[in-house]
Design a protein around this motif. Structure first.
Motif, PDB file in Angstrom:
ATOM      1  N   LEU A 219      -3.722  99.713 -85.015  1.00 60.59           N
ATOM      2  CA  LEU A 219      -2.353  99.467 -84.572  1.00 60.59           C
ATOM      3  C   LEU A 219      -1.763 100.700 -83.897  1.00 60.59           C
ATOM      4  CD1 LEU A 219      -0.121  97.335 -84.564  1.00 60.59           C
ATOM      5  CD2 LEU A 219       0.648  98.263 -86.737  1.00 60.59           C
ATOM      6  N   GLN A 220      -2.025 101.867 -84.450  1.00 60.21           N
ATOM      7  CA  GLN A 220      -1.529 103.115 -83.848  1.00 60.21           C
ATOM      8  C   GLN A 220      -2.173 103.330 -82.485  1.00 60.21           C
ATOM      9  OE1 GLN A 220      -3.464 106.276 -83.705  1.00 60.21           O
ATOM     10  NE2 GLN A 220      -1.750 107.328 -82.772  1.00 60.21           N
ATOM     11  N   LEU A 221      -3.446 102.998 -82.367  1.00 59.08           N
ATOM     12  CA  LEU A 221      -4.164 103.167 -81.112  1.00 59.08           C
ATOM     13  C   LEU A 221      -3.581 102.283 -80.014  1.00 59.08           C
ATOM     14  CD1 LEU A 221      -6.747 104.695 -80.126  1.00 59.08           C
ATOM     15  CD2 LEU A 221      -7.963 102.587 -80.596  1.00 59.08           C
ATOM     16  N   ILE A 222      -3.349 101.018 -80.310  1.00 65.06           N
ATOM     17  CA  ILE A 222      -2.847 100.103 -79.289  1.00 65.06           C
ATOM     18  C   ILE A 222      -1.381 100.369 -78.970  1.00 65.06           C
ATOM     19  CG2 ILE A 222      -2.239  98.200 -80.836  1.00 65.06           C
ATOM     20  CD1 ILE A 222      -3.839  97.837 -77.390  1.00 65.06           C
ATOM     21  N   THR A 223      -0.586 100.775 -79.960  1.00 60.66           N
ATOM     22  CA  THR A 223       0.825 101.069 -79.670  1.00 60.66           C
ATOM     23  C   THR A 223       0.960 102.346 -78.839  1.00 60.66           C
ATOM     24  OG1 THR A 223       1.061 102.126 -81.827  1.00 60.66           O
ATOM     25  CG2 THR A 223       1.809  99.857 -81.640  1.00 60.66           C
ATOM     26  N   THR A 224       0.127 103.327 -79.095  1.00 63.38           N
ATOM     27  CA  THR A 224       0.151 104.548 -78.287  1.00 63.38           C
ATOM     28  C   THR A 224      -0.219 104.236 -76.839  1.00 63.38           C
ATOM     29  OG1 THR A 224      -0.459 105.872 -80.205  1.00 63.38           O
ATOM     30  CG2 THR A 224      -0.784 106.872 -78.042  1.00 63.38           C
ATOM     31  N   PHE A 225      -1.243 103.438 -76.645  1.00 62.69           N
ATOM     32  CA  PHE A 225      -1.657 103.074 -75.287  1.00 62.69           C
ATOM     33  C   PHE A 225      -0.572 102.259 -74.592  1.00 62.69           C
ATOM     34  CE2 PHE A 225      -3.985 100.208 -72.351  1.00 62.69           C
ATOM     35  CZ  PHE A 225      -4.465 101.182 -71.488  1.00 62.69           C
ATOM     36  N   THR A 226       0.047 101.326 -75.309  1.00 65.31           N
ATOM     37  CA  THR A 226       1.101 100.497 -74.717  1.00 65.31           C
ATOM     38  C   THR A 226       2.326 101.325 -74.360  1.00 65.31           C
ATOM     39  OG1 THR A 226       0.299  98.643 -76.030  1.00 65.31           O
ATOM     40  CG2 THR A 226       2.483  98.417 -75.050  1.00 65.31           C
ATOM     41  N   ARG A 227       2.715 102.227 -75.245  1.00 62.73           N
ATOM     42  CA  ARG A 227       3.854 103.108 -74.930  1.00 62.73           C
ATOM     43  C   ARG A 227       3.566 103.966 -73.710  1.00 62.73           C
ATOM     44  NH1 ARG A 227       5.201 104.877 -81.026  1.00 62.73           N
ATOM     45  NH2 ARG A 227       6.456 103.050 -81.563  1.00 62.73           N
ATOM     46  N   LYS A 228       2.335 104.469 -73.628  1.00 61.97           N
ATOM     47  CA  LYS A 228       1.957 105.281 -72.470  1.00 61.97           C
ATOM     48  C   LYS A 228       2.046 104.450 -71.186  1.00 61.97           C
ATOM     49  CE  LYS A 228      -1.771 107.960 -70.580  1.00 61.97           C
ATOM     50  NZ  LYS A 228      -3.143 107.695 -70.245  1.00 61.97           N
ATOM     51  N   LEU A 229       1.576 103.201 -71.244  1.00 62.50           N
ATOM     52  CA  LEU A 229       1.666 102.336 -70.072  1.00 62.50           C
ATOM     53  C   LEU A 229       3.113 102.072 -69.683  1.00 62.50           C
ATOM     54  CD1 LEU A 229      -1.070  99.600 -70.564  1.00 62.50           C
ATOM     55  CD2 LEU A 229      -0.991 101.393 -68.864  1.00 62.50           C
ATOM     56  N   PHE A 230       3.964 101.783 -70.679  1.00 60.08           N
ATOM     57  CA  PHE A 230       5.364 101.490 -70.379  1.00 60.08           C
ATOM     58  C   PHE A 230       6.102 102.702 -69.826  1.00 60.08           C
ATOM     59  CE2 PHE A 230       5.807  97.693 -73.478  1.00 60.08           C
ATOM     60  CZ  PHE A 230       5.200  96.882 -72.550  1.00 60.08           C
ATOM     61  N   THR A 231       5.771 103.896 -70.301  1.00 63.62           N
ATOM     62  CA  THR A 231       6.435 105.085 -69.763  1.00 63.62           C
ATOM     63  C   THR A 231       5.931 105.419 -68.362  1.00 63.62           C
ATOM     64  OG1 THR A 231       4.838 106.538 -70.873  1.00 63.62           O
ATOM     65  CG2 THR A 231       6.923 106.094 -72.015  1.00 63.62           C
ATOM     66  N   GLU A 232       4.742 104.977 -68.016  1.00 63.67           N
ATOM     67  CA  GLU A 232       4.193 105.258 -66.685  1.00 63.67           C
ATOM     68  C   GLU A 232       4.504 104.171 -65.664  1.00 63.67           C
ATOM     69  OE1 GLU A 232       0.053 106.068 -67.028  1.00 63.67           O
ATOM     70  OE2 GLU A 232       0.353 107.929 -68.111  1.00 63.67           O
TER      71      GLU A 232
ATOM     72  N   PRO B 274       7.287 103.467 -64.019  1.00 57.71           N
ATOM     73  CA  PRO B 274       7.943 103.975 -62.788  1.00 57.71           C
ATOM     74  C   PRO B 274       6.984 104.727 -61.861  1.00 57.71           C
ATOM     75  CG  PRO B 274       9.308 104.442 -64.692  1.00 57.71           C
ATOM     76  CD  PRO B 274       7.998 103.924 -65.208  1.00 57.71           C
ATOM     77  N   LEU B 275       6.011 105.411 -62.442  1.00 57.14           N
ATOM     78  CA  LEU B 275       5.037 106.124 -61.612  1.00 57.14           C
ATOM     79  C   LEU B 275       4.064 105.160 -60.937  1.00 57.14           C
ATOM     80  CD1 LEU B 275       4.223 109.028 -64.086  1.00 57.14           C
ATOM     81  CD2 LEU B 275       5.786 109.074 -62.135  1.00 57.14           C
ATOM     82  N   ILE B 276       3.783 104.035 -61.598  1.00 55.47           N
ATOM     83  CA  ILE B 276       2.848 103.059 -61.041  1.00 55.47           C
ATOM     84  C   ILE B 276       3.479 102.322 -59.878  1.00 55.47           C
ATOM     85  CG2 ILE B 276       1.617 100.920 -61.555  1.00 55.47           C
ATOM     86  CD1 ILE B 276       1.215 101.982 -64.396  1.00 55.47           C
ATOM     87  N   VAL B 277       4.759 101.976 -60.008  1.00 52.42           N
ATOM     88  CA  VAL B 277       5.444 101.177 -58.995  1.00 52.42           C
ATOM     89  C   VAL B 277       5.622 101.963 -57.702  1.00 52.42           C
ATOM     90  CG1 VAL B 277       7.601  99.983 -58.452  1.00 52.42           C
ATOM     91  CG2 VAL B 277       6.574  99.756 -60.712  1.00 52.42           C
ATOM     92  N   THR B 278       5.909 103.242 -57.814  1.00 53.61           N
ATOM     93  CA  THR B 278       6.159 104.030 -56.589  1.00 53.61           C
ATOM     94  C   THR B 278       4.889 104.483 -55.936  1.00 53.61           C
ATOM     95  OG1 THR B 278       6.341 106.087 -57.837  1.00 53.61           O
ATOM     96  CG2 THR B 278       8.365 104.850 -57.380  1.00 53.61           C
TER      97      THR B 278
END
Length: 89
Positions: free
Chosen positions: A70-83, A85-89
């Protein structure tokens, strides 16, 4: 987003999927192998003998490894969500 970033993101996703599925699949594999050896030695061919122990082992593996998974998948998901804005631009 450059092609290198896309490939990096895809490889991270595949690695996370492997880490999530690995403990469960390996425990089911080892359990099935041990039960198959037992069945071959005793010539007992009962289908529930293979199914019930696998379910129990998978259940205990998920209980033991669940917080880490659970910690592994939540860390990866949070990283994706924080990135995002960088992905869209």
């Amino acid at each position: 987003m450059t092609p290198e970033e896309v490939m990096n993101l895809a490889s991270q996703g595949m690695r996370i999927a492997l880490f999530l599925a690995g403990p469960v699949l390996l425990s089911a594999l080892v359990t099935g192998l041990l039960i198959s050896l037992f069945q071959a030695a005793t010539q007992i061919n009962e289908m529930t003998l293979t199914f019930i122990p696998k379910v129990l082992v998978i259940f205990f593996v998920l209980i033991l490894a669940g917080p880490w998974l659970l910690q592994l998948i939540t860390t990866f998901t949070r990283k994706l969500f924080t990135e995002i804005p960088l992905i869209v631009t």
